[in-house]
Design a protein around this motif. Sequence first.
Motif, PDB file in Angstrom:
ATOM      1  N   PRO A  22       0.807  -1.227   0.000  1.00 11.94           N
ATOM      2  CA  PRO A  22       0.000   0.000   0.000  1.00 11.94           C
ATOM      3  C   PRO A  22       0.840   1.277   0.000  1.00 11.94           C
ATOM      4  N   VAL A  23       2.060   1.213   0.482  1.00 10.52           N
ATOM      5  CA  VAL A  23       2.926   2.390   0.509  1.00 10.52           C
ATOM      6  C   VAL A  23       3.457   2.716  -0.886  1.00 10.52           C
ATOM      7  N   HIS A  24       3.642   1.686  -1.716  1.00  8.04           N
ATOM      8  CA  HIS A  24       4.234   1.869  -3.040  1.00  8.04           C
ATOM      9  C   HIS A  24       3.243   1.595  -4.178  1.00  8.04           C
ATOM     10  N   SER A  25       1.967   1.648  -3.881  1.00  8.64           N
ATOM     11  CA  SER A  25       0.937   1.414  -4.899  1.00  8.64           C
ATOM     12  C   SER A  25      -0.064   2.558  -4.862  1.00  8.64           C
ATOM     13  N   GLN A  26      -0.671   2.825  -6.012  1.00  7.16           N
ATOM     14  CA  GLN A  26      -1.646   3.914  -6.069  1.00  7.16           C
ATOM     15  C   GLN A  26      -2.766   3.588  -7.052  1.00  7.16           C
ATOM     16  N   ILE A  27      -3.989   3.880  -6.620  1.00 11.72           N
ATOM     17  CA  ILE A  27      -5.160   3.800  -7.486  1.00 11.72           C
ATOM     18  C   ILE A  27      -5.666   5.229  -7.642  1.00 11.72           C
ATOM     19  N   ALA A  28      -5.558   5.748  -8.858  1.00 12.21           N
ATOM     20  CA  ALA A  28      -5.895   7.149  -9.114  1.00 12.21           C
ATOM     21  C   ALA A  28      -6.977   7.250 -10.172  1.00 12.21           C
ATOM     22  N   LEU A  50      -2.696 -10.441  -6.386  1.00 13.16           N
ATOM     23  CA  LEU A  50      -2.411 -10.901  -7.740  1.00 13.16           C
ATOM     24  C   LEU A  50      -1.868 -12.319  -7.650  1.00 13.16           C
ATOM     25  N   ILE A  51      -2.326 -13.168  -8.520  1.00 12.06           N
ATOM     26  CA  ILE A  51      -1.784 -14.532  -8.603  1.00 12.06           C
ATOM     27  C   ILE A  51      -1.200 -14.684  -9.992  1.00 12.06           C
ATOM     28  N   THR A  52       0.123 -14.814 -10.044  1.00 18.88           N
ATOM     29  CA  THR A  52       0.793 -15.033 -11.323  1.00 18.88           C
ATOM     30  C   THR A  52       0.977 -16.530 -11.488  1.00 18.88           C
ATOM     31  N   ASP A  53       0.441 -17.052 -12.565  1.00 19.03           N
ATOM     32  CA  ASP A  53       0.492 -18.475 -12.878  1.00 19.03           C
ATOM     33  C   ASP A  53       1.737 -18.776 -13.709  1.00 19.03           C
ATOM     34  N   GLU A  54       2.124 -20.027 -13.754  1.00 12.52           N
ATOM     35  CA  GLU A  54       3.221 -20.432 -14.642  1.00 12.52           C
ATOM     36  C   GLU A  54       2.947 -19.947 -16.063  1.00 12.52           C
ATOM     37  N   ASP A  55       1.686 -20.007 -16.473  1.00 17.63           N
ATOM     38  CA  ASP A  55       1.247 -19.438 -17.747  1.00 17.63           C
ATOM     39  C   ASP A  55       0.591 -18.098 -17.422  1.00 17.63           C
ATOM     40  N   ARG A 138      15.384  -6.604   1.252  1.00 16.92           N
ATOM     41  CA  ARG A 138      15.169  -7.497   2.400  1.00 16.92           C
ATOM     42  C   ARG A 138      15.177  -8.971   2.009  1.00 16.92           C
ATOM     43  N   GLY A 139      15.563  -9.252   0.769  1.00 17.09           N
ATOM     44  CA  GLY A 139      15.603 -10.642   0.314  1.00 17.09           C
ATOM     45  C   GLY A 139      14.278 -11.147  -0.218  1.00 17.09           C
ATOM     46  N   GLY A 140      13.283 -10.283  -0.304  1.00 19.06           N
ATOM     47  CA  GLY A 140      11.987 -10.672  -0.848  1.00 19.06           C
ATOM     48  C   GLY A 140      11.931 -10.418  -2.342  1.00 19.06           C
ATOM     49  N   GLN A 141      10.791 -10.700  -2.905  1.00 18.33           N
ATOM     50  CA  GLN A 141      10.572 -10.488  -4.334  1.00 18.33           C
ATOM     51  C   GLN A 141       9.467  -9.463  -4.525  1.00 18.33           C
ATOM     52  N   ARG A 142       9.649  -8.592  -5.515  1.00 18.76           N
ATOM     53  CA  ARG A 142       8.664  -7.563  -5.841  1.00 18.76           C
ATOM     54  C   ARG A 142       8.355  -7.616  -7.334  1.00 18.76           C
ATOM     55  N   ALA A 143       7.156  -7.152  -7.661  1.00 20.03           N
ATOM     56  CA  ALA A 143       6.735  -7.064  -9.062  1.00 20.03           C
ATOM     57  C   ALA A 143       6.029  -5.734  -9.252  1.00 20.03           C
ATOM     58  N   GLY A 144       6.193  -5.171 -10.443  1.00 19.00           N
ATOM     59  CA  GLY A 144       5.560  -3.899 -10.734  1.00 19.00           C
ATOM     60  C   GLY A 144       4.614  -3.995 -11.919  1.00 19.00           C
ATOM     61  N   GLN A 176       2.958  -1.954  -6.927  1.00 26.52           N
ATOM     62  CA  GLN A 176       4.177  -2.669  -6.576  1.00 26.52           C
ATOM     63  C   GLN A 176       3.729  -3.751  -5.603  1.00 26.52           C
ATOM     64  N   ALA A 177       3.944  -4.990  -6.001  1.00 27.43           N
ATOM     65  CA  ALA A 177       3.435  -6.121  -5.223  1.00 27.43           C
ATOM     66  C   ALA A 177       4.582  -6.914  -4.622  1.00 27.43           C
ATOM     67  N   VAL A 178       4.310  -7.523  -3.469  1.00 33.04           N
ATOM     68  CA  VAL A 178       5.294  -8.309  -2.732  1.00 33.04           C
ATOM     69  C   VAL A 178       4.877  -9.777  -2.769  1.00 33.04           C
ATOM     70  N   LEU A 179       5.816 -10.640  -3.137  1.00 35.04           N
ATOM     71  CA  LEU A 179       5.551 -12.079  -3.175  1.00 35.04           C
ATOM     72  C   LEU A 179       5.302 -12.583  -1.765  1.00 35.04           C
ATOM     73  N   GLN A 180       4.213 -13.328  -1.593  1.00 34.81           N
ATOM     74  CA  GLN A 180       3.867 -13.895  -0.283  1.00 34.81           C
ATOM     75  C   GLN A 180       4.545 -15.242  -0.115  1.00 34.81           C
ATOM     76  N   ARG A 181       5.096 -15.475   1.022  1.00 35.71           N
ATOM     77  CA  ARG A 181       5.800 -16.741   1.306  1.00 35.71           C
ATOM     78  C   ARG A 181       4.917 -17.675   2.082  1.00 35.71           C
TER      79      ARG A 181
END
Length: 181
Positions: A22-28, A50-55, A138-144, A176-181
């Motif tokens: 929420p800090v790095h995302s915006q809906i305008a 968001l769920i990114t599938d193999e496809d 921090r060793g995590g994964q992000r997607a934009g 900007q989304a963070v991968l959930q572990r």
Amino acid sequence: MNPTPATAEIPGYLAGTWKADPVHSQIAFSVRLLVIGKTRGRFAAHDITLITDEDPLRSSVTATIDLASIDTGNEKRDNHLRAADCLDVDKCPTMSYRSTGIRQSGDVWAVDGDLTLHGVTRQVPLTLKVKGFSSDQRGGQRAGFSATAEINRRDFGIDTGGVALSNKVSISLEIQAVLQR
């Protein structure tokens, strides 16, 4: 994972479940006012998964936006937009989006989905740009992701504003989304 043609075009593509930061995302949004200018605003509170599938074409997104979090930089206007004759946040406190499919045509991605606003559900496609995937500090994964859409406010039963306010509302998302572990 053997990359599909679509994932080969997205450097660092990762399948998984992602939550919008929420800090790095915006809906305008913006709407033309009096033909000569635009009114702009944003929604500060939202929950996006968001769920990114193999496809990538089997990926999905769900979003819930708190309509009371509207911010146009003008408190009087924001209170009017929250009122019963406009968004009616007491009766309809959220807007939601649920994807129903993803398409790709060349470099252009589109997310098909249902937008529910003001108690009305309509199909609203999003034009999507995948900005990329990377590691964070921090060793995590992000997607934009960036996305745009246009809706007609009257399609959702929002008729306030008269002729001074355009029926068309442009929507833009910077996620900007963070991968959930």
